[in-house]
Design a protein around this motif. Structure first.
Motif, mmCIF file in Angstrom:
data_model
loop_
_atom_site.group_PDB
_atom_site.id
_atom_site.type_symbol
_atom_site.label_atom_id
_atom_site.label_comp_id
_atom_site.label_asym_id
_atom_site.label_seq_id
_atom_site.Cartn_x
_atom_site.Cartn_y
_atom_site.Cartn_z
ATOM 1 N N THR A 133 -53.768 12.220 -45.303
ATOM 2 C CA THR A 133 -53.377 12.969 -46.501
ATOM 3 C C THR A 133 -54.374 14.109 -46.667
ATOM 4 O O THR A 133 -55.584 13.867 -46.733
ATOM 5 C CB THR A 133 -53.424 12.068 -47.759
ATOM 6 N N ALA A 134 -53.857 15.329 -46.734
ATOM 7 C CA ALA A 134 -54.719 16.490 -46.933
ATOM 8 C C ALA A 134 -54.430 17.052 -48.320
ATOM 9 O O ALA A 134 -53.319 17.464 -48.609
ATOM 10 C CB ALA A 134 -54.460 17.539 -45.857
ATOM 11 N N LEU A 135 -55.454 17.065 -49.155
ATOM 12 C CA LEU A 135 -55.286 17.435 -50.561
ATOM 13 C C LEU A 135 -56.095 18.691 -50.872
ATOM 14 O O LEU A 135 -57.202 18.853 -50.347
ATOM 15 C CB LEU A 135 -55.822 16.252 -51.364
ATOM 16 N N ASP A 136 -55.555 19.551 -51.662
ATOM 17 C CA ASP A 136 -56.338 20.685 -52.160
ATOM 18 C C ASP A 136 -55.778 21.106 -53.505
ATOM 19 O O ASP A 136 -54.565 21.029 -53.739
ATOM 20 C CB ASP A 136 -56.313 21.875 -51.190
ATOM 21 N N ILE A 137 -56.677 21.575 -54.353
ATOM 22 C CA ILE A 137 -56.263 21.936 -55.713
ATOM 23 C C ILE A 137 -55.458 23.239 -55.725
ATOM 24 O O ILE A 137 -54.627 23.449 -56.604
ATOM 25 C CB ILE A 137 -57.504 22.043 -56.646
ATOM 26 N N GLU A 138 -55.689 24.085 -54.717
ATOM 27 C CA GLU A 138 -55.020 25.390 -54.728
ATOM 28 C C GLU A 138 -53.769 25.359 -53.868
ATOM 29 O O GLU A 138 -53.847 25.353 -52.632
ATOM 30 C CB GLU A 138 -55.973 26.472 -54.214
ATOM 31 N N GLU A 139 -52.645 25.394 -54.546
ATOM 32 C CA GLU A 139 -51.368 25.287 -53.848
ATOM 33 C C GLU A 139 -51.224 26.374 -52.779
ATOM 34 O O GLU A 139 -50.766 26.119 -51.666
ATOM 35 C CB GLU A 139 -50.229 25.380 -54.870
ATOM 36 N N SER A 140 -51.673 27.596 -53.122
ATOM 37 C CA SER A 140 -51.503 28.708 -52.176
ATOM 38 C C SER A 140 -52.284 28.451 -50.881
ATOM 39 O O SER A 140 -51.887 28.888 -49.804
ATOM 40 C CB SER A 140 -51.960 30.016 -52.817
ATOM 41 N N ARG A 141 -53.393 27.724 -51.019
ATOM 42 C CA ARG A 141 -54.200 27.462 -49.825
ATOM 43 C C ARG A 141 -53.622 26.341 -48.957
ATOM 44 O O ARG A 141 -53.961 26.231 -47.781
ATOM 45 C CB ARG A 141 -55.644 27.148 -50.231
ATOM 46 N N LEU A 142 -52.723 25.527 -49.539
ATOM 47 C CA LEU A 142 -52.076 24.488 -48.728
ATOM 48 C C LEU A 142 -51.231 25.123 -47.625
ATOM 49 O O LEU A 142 -51.045 24.556 -46.542
ATOM 50 C CB LEU A 142 -51.172 23.622 -49.597
ATOM 51 N N GLN A 143 -50.705 26.300 -47.945
ATOM 52 C CA GLN A 143 -49.913 27.051 -46.973
ATOM 53 C C GLN A 143 -50.699 27.261 -45.672
ATOM 54 O O GLN A 143 -50.158 27.164 -44.575
ATOM 55 C CB GLN A 143 -49.533 28.400 -47.630
ATOM 56 N N LYS A 144 -52.003 27.509 -45.835
ATOM 57 C CA LYS A 144 -52.884 27.734 -44.665
ATOM 58 C C LYS A 144 -52.960 26.454 -43.825
ATOM 59 O O LYS A 144 -52.973 26.513 -42.592
ATOM 60 C CB LYS A 144 -54.304 28.095 -45.132
ATOM 61 N N ILE A 145 -53.036 25.309 -44.516
ATOM 62 C CA ILE A 145 -53.098 24.039 -43.766
ATOM 63 C C ILE A 145 -51.789 23.872 -42.996
ATOM 64 O O ILE A 145 -51.792 23.506 -41.818
ATOM 65 C CB ILE A 145 -53.297 22.814 -44.688
ATOM 66 N N GLN A 146 -50.677 24.175 -43.684
ATOM 67 C CA GLN A 146 -49.370 24.019 -43.032
ATOM 68 C C GLN A 146 -49.279 24.912 -41.791
ATOM 69 O O GLN A 146 -48.811 24.482 -40.733
ATOM 70 C CB GLN A 146 -48.241 24.340 -44.032
ATOM 71 N N GLU A 147 -49.771 26.164 -41.930
ATOM 72 C CA GLU A 147 -49.742 27.082 -40.769
ATOM 73 C C GLU A 147 -50.563 26.499 -39.616
ATOM 74 O O GLU A 147 -50.160 26.557 -38.454
ATOM 75 C CB GLU A 147 -50.319 28.452 -41.158
ATOM 76 N N ASN A 148 -51.723 25.923 -39.953
ATOM 77 C CA ASN A 148 -52.566 25.324 -38.908
ATOM 78 C C ASN A 148 -51.900 24.112 -38.280
ATOM 79 O O ASN A 148 -52.001 23.893 -37.068
ATOM 80 C CB ASN A 148 -53.933 24.950 -39.483
#
Ligand SMILES: C[S@@+](CC[C@H](N)C(=O)[O-])C[C@H]1O[C@@H](n2cnc3c(N)ncnc32)[C@H](O)[C@@H]1O
Length: 438
Positions: free
Chosen positions: A273-288
């Protein structure tokens, strides 16, 4: 847009509008000529890196302070000084090309001023350099509060001075190779064939240091997701957490996902589970994840409040790469020197403690929590962990027996520059503490 004018615009965004450097450069990307990009980037990063020093020098040479509305002229002067002092631009070109920008700024009155300041610097450099040594902000090129803060943590052996100096050196471009897919030696050979000189890192089995930065798209296997850009110190997290087949693992402050992906490279058969408070930054995880072909459950949520997102199933391992002062990565993000404020530190220390305490109940007995920061400040690191251990009686600090880092009262500290090869710059400043639940 003229490249030197673009630099003044970027610097204004950082110093007047509080934007960070990548955003400030991106803001002008439509008007920047692609061929000028690396020059603009090098000069903008350089001026911000040495800002307190350049400001001090300019002060010695300008008799009347410039008005607030003319800060662009001051920034132009700083960029001219930077070219004379640090860049391999011929002096005559540095002066004449900088002076020309006064026209583009529509401030022709400043032409003589900019010209005089730069020429006077050339004449008085030795005298000014003498004065510079007696002013801490100018000498170390950090605002005074940063110097004081780092000095407080690192009095012994004058380490604070080494840290400040290391913060002013250009960082290396470091790669992480997915060594489950390709051997590091083999990848080094592929780089050599492309005339990209590089060497293996000393501490992470996956690390490769490039002698000179290159665009990622020229790197073999980058688009296939087998190679990523990540500092060697950051690469030690996944190894220390040591994920095992079938485990439930939480990456609590995960974006942009550098360590998330490395955990999956270490062991792909985990429930991550990868969690982050900033929704916009989750996009970066998805791209990776897309680029590397791995899967993880992504959650935009606050690590302070597990009640709002946790499914009540305990985790075997937790990585807490906590939000921090980033004082260990100033060499990569020199804008931190100017954008971070002294009062931010107490808030960060408070938040780190809160996240640690909030996540602790989510860990299984026998489970491991790895606390990491890219900071060199004791309050965020060893003192934070000592405080946590006093509060949580079921927490046992684990030894980190490695040949990198400095042993602290609790945890291990890497200082910026450690582990360089052939006198070159090594790792970012990082702190790690591994804690097991009893
Ligand atoms: C040091 S960065 C993480 C870097 C990441 N682990 C990596 O290796 O790519 C810290 C992250 O913590 C996130 N963060 C800050 N406060 C948080 C909170 N209360 N809950 C969850 N995430 C938080 C920030 O948005 C930021 O992305």
């Amino acid at each position: 847009m003229n490249s030197r004018l673009a630099v003044v615009k970027v610097l204004s965004q950082v110093t007047l509008n509080g934007r960070n450097l990548p955003d400030a450069i991106a803001h002008y990307s439509d008007v920047i000529d692609e061929n000028d990009r690396s020059f603009i980037q090098a000069m903008s990063y350089g001026v911000i890196r040495f800002y307190p020093r350049l400001q001090f020098i300019a002060k010695q040479l300008i008799s009347k302070p410039l008005k607030t509305k003319d800060q662009d002229v001051l920034l132009l002067i700083l960029s001219g000084l930077y070219q004379l002092i640090e860049m391999r631009v011929p002096d005559h070109a540095a002066v004449s090309e900088t002076v020309k920008v006064t026209k583009a700024l529509k401030k022709p009155w400043s032409k003589n001023l900019v010209n005089a300041v730069l020429r006077n610097y050339q004449r008085q450099a030795a005298t000014i350099n003498n004065k510079l040594d007696k002013n801490a902000e100018a000498k170390y090129a950090h605002p005074y509060w940063w110097i004081k803060l780092i000095k407080t943590s690192w009095q012994e052996n004058d380490r604070w001075q080494k840290i400040l100096n290391a913060n002013n050196i250009n960082p290396p471009m470091t790669l992480r190779i997915n060594t489950r897919h390709i051997e590091r030696e083999n990848y080094l050979t592929q780089l050599k064939q492309l005339d990209i000189t590089a060497s293996a890192g000393k501490y992470s089995a996956d690390a490769i240091y490039l002698d000179k930065p290159v665009p990622v798209n020229v790197l073999p296997l980058f688009n296939e997701g087998k190679v990523s850009v990540q500092d060697e110190a950051a690469q030690l997290a996944a190894v220390l957490l040591n994920p095992q087949k079938g485990e439930r693992i939480l990456d609590a402050c995960a974006a942009p996902g550098g360590k998330t992906i490395h955990l999956l490279e270490q062991e792909s058969d985990i429930e991550l589970t990868a969690l982050d408070i900033e929704e916009s930054r989750l996009q970066k995880i998805q791209e990776n994840l897309n680029r590397t072909g791995f899967k993880a459950k992504l959650l935009a949520a606050n690590a302070f409040e597990p009640v709002s997102w946790w499914d009540n199933k305990m985790f075997d391992r937790i990585l807490l790469d906590a939000p921090c002062s980033a004082s260990g990565v100033i060499r990569r993000h020199p804008d931190i020197k100017l954008l971070r404020q002294e009062h931010d530190i107490a808030k960060l220390v408070h938040d780190q403690a809160q996240i640690l305490n909030a996540l602790w109940p989510l860990l299984k007995p026998g489970g491991m929590l790895l606390y990491a920061t890219c900071s060199v400040i004791a309050e965020e690191n060893t003192l934070q962990i000592q405080h946590f251990l006093q509060q949580q009686t079921d927490a046992a600090l684990q030894p980190i027996n490695t040949d990198w880092g400095l042993q602290q009262a609790a945890g291990k500290q890497i200082l910026p520059g450690e582990g360089g090869i052939d006198g070159k710059n090594g790792m970012d400043g990082f702190f790690y503490a591994l804690i097991q639940k009893q």
